[in-house]
Design an enzyme around this catalytic site. Structure first.
Site, mmCIF file in Angstrom:
data_model
loop_
_atom_site.group_PDB
_atom_site.id
_atom_site.type_symbol
_atom_site.label_atom_id
_atom_site.label_comp_id
_atom_site.label_asym_id
_atom_site.label_seq_id
_atom_site.Cartn_x
_atom_site.Cartn_y
_atom_site.Cartn_z
ATOM 1 N N GLU A 1 -8.299 -11.799 15.663
ATOM 2 C CA GLU A 1 -9.099 -11.760 14.916
ATOM 3 C C GLU A 1 -9.331 -13.579 14.509
ATOM 4 O O GLU A 1 -10.957 -13.538 13.968
ATOM 5 C CB GLU A 1 -9.066 -10.659 13.966
ATOM 6 C CG GLU A 1 -9.270 -9.348 14.162
ATOM 7 C CD GLU A 1 -8.344 -8.264 13.674
ATOM 8 O OE1 GLU A 1 -8.512 -7.716 13.442
ATOM 9 O OE2 GLU A 1 -7.114 -9.021 12.484
ATOM 10 N N SER B 1 0.972 -1.598 0.042
ATOM 11 C CA SER B 1 -0.486 0.112 0.089
ATOM 12 C C SER B 1 0.772 1.463 0.523
ATOM 13 O O SER B 1 0.643 2.136 -0.626
ATOM 14 C CB SER B 1 -1.093 -0.264 1.437
ATOM 15 O OG SER B 1 -1.845 -0.877 0.966
ATOM 16 N N GLU C 1 8.528 -5.661 -7.121
ATOM 17 C CA GLU C 1 7.897 -6.654 -5.639
ATOM 18 C C GLU C 1 8.043 -7.976 -5.971
ATOM 19 O O GLU C 1 8.064 -8.085 -7.023
ATOM 20 C CB GLU C 1 6.545 -6.141 -6.040
ATOM 21 C CG GLU C 1 5.354 -6.720 -5.476
ATOM 22 C CD GLU C 1 5.733 -7.016 -4.230
ATOM 23 O OE1 GLU C 1 6.064 -8.042 -3.621
ATOM 24 O OE2 GLU C 1 6.125 -6.399 -3.108
ATOM 25 N N HIS D 1 -31.785 8.553 17.270
ATOM 26 C CA HIS D 1 -32.359 7.238 18.233
ATOM 27 C C HIS D 1 -33.875 5.857 17.046
ATOM 28 O O HIS D 1 -33.601 6.800 16.521
ATOM 29 C CB HIS D 1 -33.446 7.985 19.548
ATOM 30 C CG HIS D 1 -33.887 7.121 19.872
ATOM 31 N ND1 HIS D 1 -33.114 6.765 21.424
ATOM 32 C CD2 HIS D 1 -35.582 6.792 20.346
ATOM 33 C CE1 HIS D 1 -34.427 5.395 21.626
ATOM 34 N NE2 HIS D 1 -35.405 5.543 21.004
ATOM 35 N N THR E 1 0.671 -7.329 2.267
ATOM 36 C CA THR E 1 0.465 -7.489 2.717
ATOM 37 C C THR E 1 -1.077 -7.408 3.251
ATOM 38 O O THR E 1 -2.173 -8.330 3.621
ATOM 39 C CB THR E 1 1.167 -7.590 4.566
ATOM 40 O OG1 THR E 1 2.452 -7.623 3.811
ATOM 41 C CG2 THR E 1 -0.300 -7.782 5.528
ATOM 42 N N CYS E 2 -1.732 -6.086 2.536
ATOM 43 C CA CYS E 2 -2.827 -5.690 3.201
ATOM 44 C C CYS E 2 -3.991 -6.752 1.888
ATOM 45 O O CYS E 2 -5.084 -6.750 2.520
ATOM 46 C CB CYS E 2 -2.933 -4.483 3.394
ATOM 47 S SG CYS E 2 -4.860 -3.764 3.175
ATOM 48 N N CYS F 1 -5.722 -7.584 5.440
ATOM 49 C CA CYS F 1 -6.798 -6.848 6.270
ATOM 50 C C CYS F 1 -8.043 -7.481 4.949
ATOM 51 O O CYS F 1 -8.971 -7.652 5.324
ATOM 52 C CB CYS F 1 -6.681 -5.813 6.085
ATOM 53 S SG CYS F 1 -5.718 -4.609 5.058
ATOM 54 N N ALA G 1 14.011 -6.697 -5.250
ATOM 55 C CA ALA G 1 15.388 -6.004 -5.802
ATOM 56 C C ALA G 1 15.796 -5.333 -4.323
ATOM 57 O O ALA G 1 15.874 -5.497 -2.797
ATOM 58 C CB ALA G 1 14.906 -4.300 -6.133
ATOM 59 N N GLY H 1 -1.879 -12.902 21.126
ATOM 60 C CA GLY H 1 -2.998 -11.851 22.030
ATOM 61 C C GLY H 1 -2.862 -10.487 21.010
ATOM 62 O O GLY H 1 -4.110 -10.157 21.865
#
Length: 452
Positions: A182, A14, A35, A435, A42-43, A48, A115, A176
């Site tokens: 998750e 990212s 890359e 409400h 990762t994300c 995620c 790289a 933890g």
């Protein structure tokens, strides 16, 4: 000196992608990016995004149960892991292509290879090619850390959780933090019998004590066995699975062991230290507020710097870097008051100071309430929501907000705007409630539950 590129980015996650796109697309820089794995980092590929999709999948059993209480006649339900995994992998392919096309359309040259750095202006690709750049940005992210214990190779990490051939019947989650917690909730929601062990006194260290205790209680009520104050000593392969021996004397067998004991910056073998780039104790790249290292031509953003390991932070750091170096607009991302969410069940949203940190800083008031939300209370469930504000007694500013509730991540994003603007408790009080909602409690708490 003439360079092959104005900017060369190592890492297609990212932060690196945002920096490359802005430098090339907005500021006209000549940019190359390498890359070694899949574009998106990762994300998008291992974190995620697929995790949140698994969170959604794991939440349906509880929703089905609620639906029956609301009068719906439900059919027999069965989760098809293979079907879900196939759709998940298709979605990740789509997202990777979107990231790739965004870079190409911005004019970035892509190198699908590893790289490393040769000197402050030279990068060597795994293909053997060397390229030069006026500026180099390290955005290589992080990787799961697996403790060195006997049988460690029998455990999987979060990287493999999205590609399991089948769901286990019994799973042990070691750790933890938010990743461990998750996945404990995800697997539990998908019908797996889950045990979570953590060597600390309570899961989700670093979050507000009251809030993380609330999350742990909800997880246990949902059927997750949480064993704090213990750790895994060794793992052994058995005829029926994996035997885990823990420090509390337990000796149990599982079908899957997930090691979620933290992450480390991806700096090994890049050649950074050899060039004079300072690294921290965990291998993180030490940078200044403008993401510049001790070597002026080398910058770093994202998880590899160990500042705040969140995707939106990496994106903002990458954008700020590009604006600073190529846009002539010195920009430093402010790491204060960054909101975050833990997608456990129940979900946790947090922004600002915990009660514990605020108490150390100045005299405070704490406003908190816990209640059964209307939707699940009607269905006969005992889950409870927590809303909490930490307030300065001197300035009346809201120093922190902590929410444990369904969609807490959505709620905390809105609260973060107000707190970022310096809202006081009286500003919250003057805001009319919506409400009936859970969030109305944030503006209707009138008396502190305690002071410190």
């Amino acid at each position: 000196m003439t360079f092959d590129y104005d900017l060369f980015v190592i890492g297609g996650g990212s932060g690196g992608v945002r920096a490359a796109r802005v430098a090339a697309g907005d500021w006209g820089a000549k940019v190359g990016l390498a890359e070694e794995s899949r574009m998106g980092g990762t994300c998008v590929i291992r974190g995620c995004v697929p995790k949140k999709l698994m969170v959604y999948a794991s939440g349906f059993p509880a929703a089905f149960e609620e639906a029956r209480a609301y009068g719906w006649e439900m059919w027999d339900t069965r989760f098809d892991w293979a079907a879900f995994r196939g759709r998940l992998e298709t979605e990740l392919d789509r997202l990777e292509n979107a990231y790739r096309n965004t870079l190409i359309n911005a004019g970035v040259t892509l190198h699908d290879t590893r790289a490393t750095l040769v000197d402050p202006h030279r990068v060597r690709l795994a293909t053997g090619q060397e390229v030069t750049a006026k500026h180099i940005l390290v955005a290589t992210g992080g990787r799961p850390f697996v403790p060195d214990i006997p049988g460690a190779e029998l455990a999987v990490t979060s990287n493999e959780m999205f590609h399991l051939p089948a769901l286990p019947d019994r799973a042990l989650i070691v750790g933890g933090g938010y990743v461990a917690s998750e996945f404990a909730c995800i697997l539990n929601g998908l019908g797996v019998k889950v045990t979570q062990v953590y060597r600390g006194a309570q899961i989700l260290r670093g979050f507000d004590d009251e809030a993380r205790g609330h999350v742990a209680t909800g997880m246990q009520a949902a059927g997750i066995e949480i064993r704090c104050g213990t750790d895994v000593m060794r793992l052994e392969r058995t005829s029926g699975g994996i035997r885990a021996v823990t420090t509390d004397g337990a000796d149990r067998e599982y079908d899957l062991v997930l090691s979620a004991t933290g992450r480390r910056p991806n700096t090994e073998g890049l050649g950074l230290a050899e060039l004079g780039v300072r690294l921290g104790r965990m291998g993180e790249v030490i940078v200044d507020r403008f993401s510049q290292t001790a070597v002026p031509s080398i910058h770093a953003v994202g998880d590899v710097t160990g500042r705040i390991n969140l995707t939106p932070v990496a994106i903002r750091e990458g954008h700020a870097f590009a604006d600073t170096v190529f846009g002539g607009r010195p920009t430093a991302f402010d790491h204060e008051l960054v909101a975050s969410a833990v997608f456990t069940q129940p979900e946790l949203g947090s922004v600002g100071l915990t009660e514990e940190a605020a108490r150390e800083q100045e005299p405070i008031e704490v406003y908190a309430t816990a209640f059964r939300p209307m939707r699940s209370a009607f269905a006969g469930h005992g889950d409870r929501v927590l809303m909490k504000l930490v307030v300065s007694r001197a300035t009346r500013k809201v120093l922190g907000c902590h929410i444990v509730a369904p969609e807490a991540g959505e709620l905390i994003q809105m609260a973060a705007i107000a707190i970022r603007m310096g809202a006081t408790k009286e500003d919250f009080d003057r805001t009319c409630a919506v409400h009936p909602t859970m969030a109305e409690e944030l503006v209707t708490m009138r008396k502190p539950v305690r002071t410190a």
